[in-house]
Design a protein around this motif. Structure first.
Motif, PDB file in Angstrom:
ATOM      1  N   TRP A  17       0.836  -1.207   0.000  1.00 51.82           N
ATOM      2  CA  TRP A  17       0.000   0.000   0.000  1.00 51.82           C
ATOM      3  C   TRP A  17       0.872   1.258   0.000  1.00 51.82           C
ATOM      4  O   TRP A  17       0.635   2.197  -0.749  1.00 51.82           O
ATOM      5  CB  TRP A  17      -0.918   0.020   1.216  1.00 51.82           C
ATOM      6  CG  TRP A  17      -1.894  -1.106   1.275  1.00 51.82           C
ATOM      7  CD1 TRP A  17      -2.375  -1.844   0.227  1.00 51.82           C
ATOM      8  CD2 TRP A  17      -2.524  -1.613   2.454  1.00 51.82           C
ATOM      9  NE1 TRP A  17      -3.264  -2.789   0.684  1.00 51.82           N
ATOM     10  CE2 TRP A  17      -3.384  -2.671   2.044  1.00 51.82           C
ATOM     11  CE3 TRP A  17      -2.470  -1.294   3.805  1.00 51.82           C
ATOM     12  CZ2 TRP A  17      -4.160  -3.402   2.943  1.00 51.82           C
ATOM     13  CZ3 TRP A  17      -3.232  -2.011   4.706  1.00 51.82           C
ATOM     14  CH2 TRP A  17      -4.068  -3.058   4.276  1.00 51.82           C
ATOM     15  N   PHE A  34      -7.651   6.444  -3.203  1.00 56.78           N
ATOM     16  CA  PHE A  34      -7.132   5.240  -2.559  1.00 56.78           C
ATOM     17  C   PHE A  34      -6.970   5.455  -1.058  1.00 56.78           C
ATOM     18  O   PHE A  34      -7.294   4.578  -0.252  1.00 56.78           O
ATOM     19  CB  PHE A  34      -5.781   4.865  -3.184  1.00 56.78           C
ATOM     20  CG  PHE A  34      -5.125   3.673  -2.564  1.00 56.78           C
ATOM     21  CD1 PHE A  34      -5.572   2.389  -2.827  1.00 56.78           C
ATOM     22  CD2 PHE A  34      -4.039   3.835  -1.703  1.00 56.78           C
ATOM     23  CE1 PHE A  34      -4.957   1.278  -2.253  1.00 56.78           C
ATOM     24  CE2 PHE A  34      -3.428   2.736  -1.121  1.00 56.78           C
ATOM     25  CZ  PHE A  34      -3.887   1.453  -1.401  1.00 56.78           C
ATOM     26  N   GLU A  36      -8.701   7.117   0.906  1.00 61.24           N
ATOM     27  CA  GLU A  36      -9.968   7.099   1.614  1.00 61.24           C
ATOM     28  C   GLU A  36     -10.322   5.705   2.133  1.00 61.24           C
ATOM     29  O   GLU A  36     -11.185   5.565   3.003  1.00 61.24           O
ATOM     30  CB  GLU A  36     -11.084   7.622   0.708  1.00 61.24           C
ATOM     31  CG  GLU A  36     -10.960   9.116   0.408  1.00 61.24           C
ATOM     32  CD  GLU A  36     -12.080   9.621  -0.479  1.00 61.24           C
ATOM     33  OE1 GLU A  36     -13.002   8.836  -0.783  1.00 61.24           O
ATOM     34  OE2 GLU A  36     -12.038  10.795  -0.873  1.00 61.24           O
ATOM     35  N   CYS A  37      -9.654   4.682   1.614  1.00 56.88           N
ATOM     36  CA  CYS A  37      -9.864   3.313   2.112  1.00 56.88           C
ATOM     37  C   CYS A  37      -9.402   3.157   3.555  1.00 56.88           C
ATOM     38  O   CYS A  37      -9.741   2.149   4.204  1.00 56.88           O
ATOM     39  CB  CYS A  37      -9.112   2.306   1.249  1.00 56.88           C
ATOM     40  SG  CYS A  37      -9.639   2.224  -0.467  1.00 56.88           S
ATOM     41  N   GLN A  42     -13.575   3.201   7.822  1.00 56.47           N
ATOM     42  CA  GLN A  42     -13.418   2.160   6.808  1.00 56.47           C
ATOM     43  C   GLN A  42     -12.732   0.924   7.389  1.00 56.47           C
ATOM     44  O   GLN A  42     -13.114  -0.216   7.098  1.00 56.47           O
ATOM     45  CB  GLN A  42     -12.618   2.697   5.623  1.00 56.47           C
ATOM     46  CG  GLN A  42     -13.380   3.632   4.722  1.00 56.47           C
ATOM     47  CD  GLN A  42     -14.473   2.928   3.948  1.00 56.47           C
ATOM     48  OE1 GLN A  42     -14.352   1.758   3.602  1.00 56.47           O
ATOM     49  NE2 GLN A  42     -15.555   3.637   3.674  1.00 56.47           N
ATOM     50  N   LYS A  46     -14.212  -2.965   7.860  1.00 61.86           N
ATOM     51  CA  LYS A  46     -13.549  -4.191   7.410  1.00 61.86           C
ATOM     52  C   LYS A  46     -13.297  -5.138   8.584  1.00 61.86           C
ATOM     53  O   LYS A  46     -13.365  -6.369   8.436  1.00 61.86           O
ATOM     54  CB  LYS A  46     -12.257  -3.827   6.687  1.00 61.86           C
ATOM     55  CG  LYS A  46     -12.500  -3.078   5.375  1.00 61.86           C
ATOM     56  CD  LYS A  46     -11.229  -2.493   4.803  1.00 61.86           C
ATOM     57  CE  LYS A  46     -11.502  -1.821   3.458  1.00 61.86           C
ATOM     58  NZ  LYS A  46     -12.465  -0.696   3.521  1.00 61.86           N
ATOM     59  N   TRP A  67     -14.056  -1.762  -4.250  1.00 64.15           N
ATOM     60  CA  TRP A  67     -13.155  -0.631  -4.312  1.00 64.15           C
ATOM     61  C   TRP A  67     -11.781  -1.082  -4.797  1.00 64.15           C
ATOM     62  O   TRP A  67     -11.681  -1.732  -5.831  1.00 64.15           O
ATOM     63  CB  TRP A  67     -13.091   0.041  -2.957  1.00 64.15           C
ATOM     64  CG  TRP A  67     -13.081   1.555  -2.982  1.00 64.15           C
ATOM     65  CD1 TRP A  67     -13.008   2.354  -4.081  1.00 64.15           C
ATOM     66  CD2 TRP A  67     -13.176   2.417  -1.854  1.00 64.15           C
ATOM     67  NE1 TRP A  67     -13.041   3.671  -3.703  1.00 64.15           N
ATOM     68  CE2 TRP A  67     -13.134   3.745  -2.349  1.00 64.15           C
ATOM     69  CE3 TRP A  67     -13.279   2.210  -0.485  1.00 64.15           C
ATOM     70  CZ2 TRP A  67     -13.186   4.861  -1.509  1.00 64.15           C
ATOM     71  CZ3 TRP A  67     -13.337   3.317   0.345  1.00 64.15           C
ATOM     72  CH2 TRP A  67     -13.295   4.628  -0.158  1.00 64.15           C
ATOM     73  N   ILE A  70      -8.888  -3.715  -0.907  1.00 61.80           N
ATOM     74  CA  ILE A  70      -8.270  -3.761   0.427  1.00 61.80           C
ATOM     75  C   ILE A  70      -8.886  -4.883   1.259  1.00 61.80           C
ATOM     76  O   ILE A  70      -8.168  -5.656   1.913  1.00 61.80           O
ATOM     77  CB  ILE A  70      -8.425  -2.413   1.149  1.00 61.80           C
ATOM     78  CG1 ILE A  70      -7.794  -1.284   0.326  1.00 61.80           C
ATOM     79  CG2 ILE A  70      -7.787  -2.477   2.543  1.00 61.80           C
ATOM     80  CD1 ILE A  70      -6.342  -1.485  -0.015  1.00 61.80           C
ATOM     81  N   ASP A  88     -15.859  -4.330  -8.719  1.00 60.16           N
ATOM     82  CA  ASP A  88     -16.267  -2.929  -8.596  1.00 60.16           C
ATOM     83  C   ASP A  88     -16.585  -2.397  -9.982  1.00 60.16           C
ATOM     84  O   ASP A  88     -15.974  -2.815 -10.978  1.00 60.16           O
ATOM     85  CB  ASP A  88     -15.178  -2.091  -7.939  1.00 60.16           C
ATOM     86  CG  ASP A  88     -15.726  -0.799  -7.344  1.00 60.16           C
ATOM     87  OD1 ASP A  88     -15.923  -0.750  -6.109  1.00 60.16           O
ATOM     88  OD2 ASP A  88     -15.975   0.146  -8.109  1.00 60.16           O
ATOM     89  N   CYS A  93     -10.321   0.624 -10.267  1.00 58.60           N
ATOM     90  CA  CYS A  93     -10.098  -0.264  -9.120  1.00 58.60           C
ATOM     91  C   CYS A  93      -9.410  -1.558  -9.539  1.00 58.60           C
ATOM     92  O   CYS A  93      -8.425  -1.977  -8.929  1.00 58.60           O
ATOM     93  CB  CYS A  93     -11.430  -0.561  -8.432  1.00 58.60           C
ATOM     94  SG  CYS A  93     -12.185   0.899  -7.686  1.00 58.60           S
ATOM     95  N   SER A 129     -21.101  -2.166   0.457  1.00 55.65           N
ATOM     96  CA  SER A 129     -21.389  -0.880  -0.184  1.00 55.65           C
ATOM     97  C   SER A 129     -22.862  -0.713  -0.514  1.00 55.65           C
ATOM     98  O   SER A 129     -23.221  -0.078  -1.511  1.00 55.65           O
ATOM     99  CB  SER A 129     -20.564  -0.759  -1.473  1.00 55.65           C
ATOM    100  OG  SER A 129     -19.186  -0.930  -1.230  1.00 55.65           O
TER     101      SER A 129
END
Length: 206
Positions: A17, A34, A36-37, A42, A46, A67, A70, A88, A93, A129
């Protein structure tokens, strides 16, 4: 499922990442998207999915609204899964995943969840989502899931431009998303840009 399970993120995953961000700093729009993940909310989202994920499931797993993949990488770090389809509608993505985070058992797909055709019979489908699609699109996606398939769905009541289908209570969320054969559910408080909001997670059988 282990409701006390923590996320076991491998160092190679974090390194990939950070490498992507370093190598693409000039492409601000995509890197900003990216990044924002990794809002705390978020990651909380997860983590709920990882806690709910059944210990005895080995795939195939399908993630819709995946997305940049991740969640697929986090699941792959935690479980032995035969194949994960990371789906996605945004073409960027799949491109970012394949070019920067390729793993042999993760398939990055560009497609619309409402019309997606399963290449393998799913063991479990995940949709984190649901707030991003209207009721018609969601219903098309839901109706296409084979009966007796495990599902994990998430939604929230965060009012931002990208969210078009919000729910103020967990019960409203379950009703609108046809969650009837529920095995586990949660409502957690997350911190948003203008204050706290609720995130809902439901594990069940279609």
């Amino acid at each position: 499922m282990d409701m006390h399970r923590q996320m076991n993120i491998k160092h190679r995953t974090v390194a990939s990442w950070m490498k992507y961000i370093r190598n693409n700093a000039s492409d601000f729009d995509i890197v900003d998207r990216f990044s924002e993940c990794f809002w705390e909310s978020q990651l909380d989202s997860k983590h709920e999915i990882i806690k709910f994920f059944p210990d005895d499931e080995h795939g195939p797993v399908y993630i819709f609204g995946a997305w940049f993949g991740i969640l697929a990488q986090l699941l792959d770090d935690e479980f032995f899964l035969s194949r994960i389809y990371s789906i996605d509608i945004d073409r960027n993505c799949a491109r970012v995943q394949e070019q920067n985070f390729h793993r042999n058992n993760i398939v990055a797909v560009t497609d619309n969840m409402a019309t997606y055709e399963y290449p393998e019979t799913p063991r479990i489908v995940i949709n984190p989502s649901t707030e991003h699609v209207d009721q018609q699109i969601y219903d098309m996606w839901w109706n296409h899931i084979p009966d007796d398939t495990l599902y994990i769905i998430q939604g929230n009541n965060l009012e931002i431009d990208e969210h078009c289908r919000l729910h103020d209570t967990l019960e409203d969320f379950k009703k609108a998303n046809h969650a009837e054969k529920v095995l586990k559910e949660s409502q957690i408080v997350c911190e948003g840009p203008d204050g706290p909001f609720y995130r809902y997670t439901v594990l069940g059988v279609k």
